[in-house]
Design a protein around this motif. Sequence first.
Motif, PDB file in Angstrom:
ATOM      1  N   VAL A   1       0.728  -1.209   0.127  1.00 19.44           N
ATOM      2  CA  VAL A   1      -0.106  -0.190   0.064  1.00 19.44           C
ATOM      3  C   VAL A   1       0.993   1.286   0.031  1.00 19.44           C
ATOM      4  O   VAL A   1       0.637   2.102  -0.823  1.00 19.44           O
TER       5      VAL A   1
ATOM      6  N   THR B   1       2.591   1.577  -3.493  1.00 21.82           N
ATOM      7  CA  THR B   1       1.932   1.907  -4.565  1.00 21.82           C
ATOM      8  C   THR B   1       1.031   3.203  -4.559  1.00 21.82           C
ATOM      9  O   THR B   1       0.953   3.973  -5.366  1.00 21.82           O
ATOM     10  N   MET B   2       0.731   3.481  -3.372  1.00 17.99           N
ATOM     11  CA  MET B   2      -0.360   4.649  -3.317  1.00 17.99           C
ATOM     12  C   MET B   2       0.364   5.946  -2.656  1.00 17.99           C
ATOM     13  O   MET B   2      -0.121   7.071  -2.730  1.00 17.99           O
TER      14      MET B   2
ATOM     15  N   LEU C   1       0.963  12.579   2.177  1.00 17.40           N
ATOM     16  CA  LEU C   1       1.584  11.535   1.075  1.00 17.40           C
ATOM     17  C   LEU C   1       0.309  11.397   0.323  1.00 17.40           C
ATOM     18  O   LEU C   1       0.421  10.983  -0.939  1.00 17.40           O
ATOM     19  N   PHE C   2      -0.848  10.873   0.969  1.00 17.36           N
ATOM     20  CA  PHE C   2      -2.078  10.419   0.153  1.00 17.36           C
ATOM     21  C   PHE C   2      -2.451  11.524  -0.832  1.00 17.36           C
ATOM     22  O   PHE C   2      -2.914  11.434  -1.806  1.00 17.36           O
ATOM     23  N   LEU C   3      -2.743  12.792  -0.139  1.00 18.44           N
ATOM     24  CA  LEU C   3      -3.272  13.939  -0.854  1.00 18.44           C
ATOM     25  C   LEU C   3      -2.608  14.815  -1.559  1.00 18.44           C
ATOM     26  O   LEU C   3      -2.808  15.677  -2.351  1.00 18.44           O
TER      27      LEU C   3
ATOM     28  N   ASP D   1     -10.114  14.770   6.895  1.00 21.72           N
ATOM     29  CA  ASP D   1      -9.536  14.323   5.869  1.00 21.72           C
ATOM     30  C   ASP D   1      -8.506  13.321   6.544  1.00 21.72           C
ATOM     31  O   ASP D   1      -8.143  12.187   5.935  1.00 21.72           O
TER      32      ASP D   1
ATOM     33  N   ALA E   1      -8.181   9.353   5.526  1.00 19.35           N
ATOM     34  CA  ALA E   1      -7.191   8.831   4.965  1.00 19.35           C
ATOM     35  C   ALA E   1      -6.742   7.634   6.034  1.00 19.35           C
ATOM     36  O   ALA E   1      -6.276   6.661   5.210  1.00 19.35           O
TER      37      ALA E   1
ATOM     38  N   GLU F   1      -8.929   4.781   5.071  1.00 21.23           N
ATOM     39  CA  GLU F   1      -8.599   4.164   3.710  1.00 21.23           C
ATOM     40  C   GLU F   1      -7.407   3.360   3.922  1.00 21.23           C
ATOM     41  O   GLU F   1      -7.435   2.166   3.340  1.00 21.23           O
TER      42      GLU F   1
ATOM     43  N   THR G   1     -10.650  10.612   0.519  1.00 24.37           N
ATOM     44  CA  THR G   1      -9.292  10.707   0.275  1.00 24.37           C
ATOM     45  C   THR G   1      -9.438   9.781  -1.005  1.00 24.37           C
ATOM     46  O   THR G   1      -8.493  10.019  -2.155  1.00 24.37           O
TER      47      THR G   1
ATOM     48  N   ARG H   1      -7.013  11.975  -9.296  1.00 24.26           N
ATOM     49  CA  ARG H   1      -5.297  12.350  -9.564  1.00 24.26           C
ATOM     50  C   ARG H   1      -4.708  11.270 -10.498  1.00 24.26           C
ATOM     51  O   ARG H   1      -4.225  11.286 -11.474  1.00 24.26           O
TER      52      ARG H   1
ATOM     53  N   PRO I   1      -4.494  -1.612  -3.391  1.00 27.47           N
ATOM     54  CA  PRO I   1      -3.949  -0.215  -4.233  1.00 27.47           C
ATOM     55  C   PRO I   1      -3.609  -0.656  -5.695  1.00 27.47           C
ATOM     56  O   PRO I   1      -3.439  -1.508  -5.853  1.00 27.47           O
TER      57      PRO I   1
END
Lengths: 150, 122
Positions: free
Chosen positions: A14, A17-18, A69-71, A81, A85, A88, B12, B19, B108
């Motif tokens: 995760v 990749t994200m 880092l996510f957004l 937020d 996050a 998620e 999120t 994006r 992901p």
Amino acid sequence: MNLAQYIVEATQEVFTTMLMEEVSAGAPLETRNERFSDSISSIVGMAGANKGAVAVHSPVNVACRITELFLGMEVESLDDDVKDAMGELANMITGNVKGKLEEQGQDIRLSIPTTVDGDNYTVECPGKHEGTIVPFSFQDCRFLVEIHFE
Amino acid sequence: MSKILIIDDSSTMRKIVGRALRQAGFEFEKTLEAADGQQALDVLRETPVDIILSDINMPNMNGVEFLQAKNDDPALQSIPVVMISTETGSDILNQALELGAKGSIKKPFTPDLIKEVLGKIL
């Protein structure tokens, strides 16, 4: 079934990749943390033949960094937020672990993530359980990922 | 290129998907968002779109229930849907594919995976 290895592989996938960030895993903790301060915990329940949960426990400042880092935007304090996050993040880690457990023949259904936060709170794990809690680090940030079954 | 609807209960994740779509080279005239299946139906009845990316596990109306409701509406049933979820190889994802979902993207994900799956549809 190596639960710690499942957690390590899922969390690293995760993050890579994200969040485009490498995380290092430490050795699983010998005793379970139950009490957290100035932190946020995101929990995804697992139902089916085996019941349990995956939880991500993080200091608030680390949760803010993960959210950045996510957004791709600056995050100064714990807000909706950050809670979303972290929920998620727990959801994706749990989904990845679920896939590995299903390969072992386990039928598992996931709950919607929930988050708790505060200056001083406890995350209890009722009843006898099998599980592990793994510390992770990136940059100067540390957080924990836990899995347990009843 | 036209309009897309992203359905996910995580704000999120909706931002990340938006994006990733741009990083994958997709430029939409309008990107609409909904937090669950019911909200998505409300959005679609106001503004039809060309493609939908939908999560599966959501409160109120999940991704499978949304597909069933969309299929029951003649005005919406032709809009292609791609499931984007942590669920892979599971019964619930198979249900979505049986209900007409055109593909699935596992979270992901990378922009390349989005490009590969959506490229077959758009």
